[in-house]
Design an enzyme around this catalytic site. Sequence first.
Site, PDB file in Angstrom:
ATOM      1  N   CYS A  15       2.656 -10.128  32.957  1.00  0.00           N
ATOM      2  CA  CYS A  15       2.823 -11.143  31.914  1.00  0.00           C
ATOM      3  C   CYS A  15       4.198 -10.916  31.299  1.00  0.00           C
ATOM      4  O   CYS A  15       4.374  -9.980  30.516  1.00  0.00           O
ATOM      5  CB  CYS A  15       1.740 -11.039  30.852  1.00  0.00           C
ATOM      6  SG  CYS A  15       1.983 -12.219  29.486  1.00  0.00           S
TER       7      CYS A  15
ATOM      8  N   CYS B 281       4.324 -11.614  27.179  1.00  0.00           N
ATOM      9  CA  CYS B 281       3.754 -10.652  26.225  1.00  0.00           C
ATOM     10  C   CYS B 281       3.102  -9.520  27.019  1.00  0.00           C
ATOM     11  O   CYS B 281       3.799  -8.611  27.446  1.00  0.00           O
ATOM     12  CB  CYS B 281       2.793 -11.332  25.244  1.00  0.00           C
ATOM     13  SG  CYS B 281       1.687 -12.554  25.949  1.00  0.00           S
ATOM     14  N   SER B 282       1.834  -9.509  27.202  1.00  0.00           N
ATOM     15  CA  SER B 282       1.170  -8.529  28.079  1.00  0.00           C
ATOM     16  C   SER B 282      -0.258  -8.980  28.329  1.00  0.00           C
ATOM     17  O   SER B 282      -1.187  -8.193  28.238  1.00  0.00           O
ATOM     18  CB  SER B 282       1.215  -7.130  27.479  1.00  0.00           C
ATOM     19  OG  SER B 282       0.525  -7.075  26.257  1.00  0.00           O
ATOM     20  N   CYS B 283      -0.411 -10.282  28.642  1.00  0.00           N
ATOM     21  CA  CYS B 283      -1.738 -10.817  28.899  1.00  0.00           C
ATOM     22  C   CYS B 283      -2.427 -10.030  30.009  1.00  0.00           C
ATOM     23  O   CYS B 283      -1.791  -9.645  31.005  1.00  0.00           O
ATOM     24  CB  CYS B 283      -1.660 -12.286  29.319  1.00  0.00           C
ATOM     25  SG  CYS B 283      -0.986 -13.336  28.039  1.00  0.00           S
TER      26      CYS B 283
END
Lengths: 209, 95
Positions: free
Chosen positions: A109, A112-114
């Site tokens: 991601c 962001c850091s999905c």
Amino acid sequence: MEPDHDHAPIEAPDERADPDARTIRALKRLLIAKGYFTAADVRATIEALQSPGPHNGAEIVARAWSDPAYRDRLVADGTGAAAEMGHPIGEAGLIVVPNTPEIHNLITCTLCSCYPRSLLGQPPPWYTSKAYRARSVSEPRAVLAELGWTPPGTIEIRVHDSTADMRYLVLPMRPEGTEGWDEGRLARLVSRDSLIGAAPARAPDTLDP
Amino acid sequence: MSRFAPGDHVRILDRDHRGHMRTPRYLRGRRGVVERHCGAFPNPEKRAYDRPAEPRDLYRVRLRQHDLWPAYRGALADTLEVEIYDHWLEPVDGA
């Protein structure tokens, strides 16, 4: 000596070093005082966020390896198939991407850091790093090599950037030499990182007998 | 009925946008092929500000890595798949 050393609030390690910690503590106290939620609600929510884990993904993969009809349902509708196994997905949708001899999948991601947290819990620290997020899309093979695995040069590396509402689970290939294994034993071969695509599933000889 | 179907060739627009969005800059102006229609979801550009958010079609688009990165090192077959909202896509003729 700090005057409140013996009466320090309970907080995570290093929270004192966090410049936002005082604001967050004050906000929490205020919202509890105003009755928006209780301290027990906060503790239980943290517990719930931390409870899912890679074992949930391993269970799903082991079922898919054992049951071809389930595997088909999983790839067609990840959300529905996960719910069948008692794992409702909290995010908008789960897409399961199968590894094959021709295609190896890697999840990232960049924005962001999905990550499918409602199923797998928290991602590994390297997954949320800026370096991984930036480089996984532009040089996935170099990133995989740094993480310890070099895919064949001829295979297609397919990177999935979780840019919006979907979350992703890699369905690793079933390792050789596992004929007749039950689902519980198969699940032990499914590592957290194989569900991200950082490595294949574990080989049978890596398990303790 | 969604605007695009799997197999359609699309370009990701380089729109002027301020505020929250879910279309990474590295994809602007790039061409790909629709892999699937994911469904319709509340527009994140409004939802981020807690405003009423109308549903927008979301698509997964597959791009070739060698088209995206001038110095890409890897197989010609390597691809990237991303989710892009309808209003960031335009149709192009098939290559």
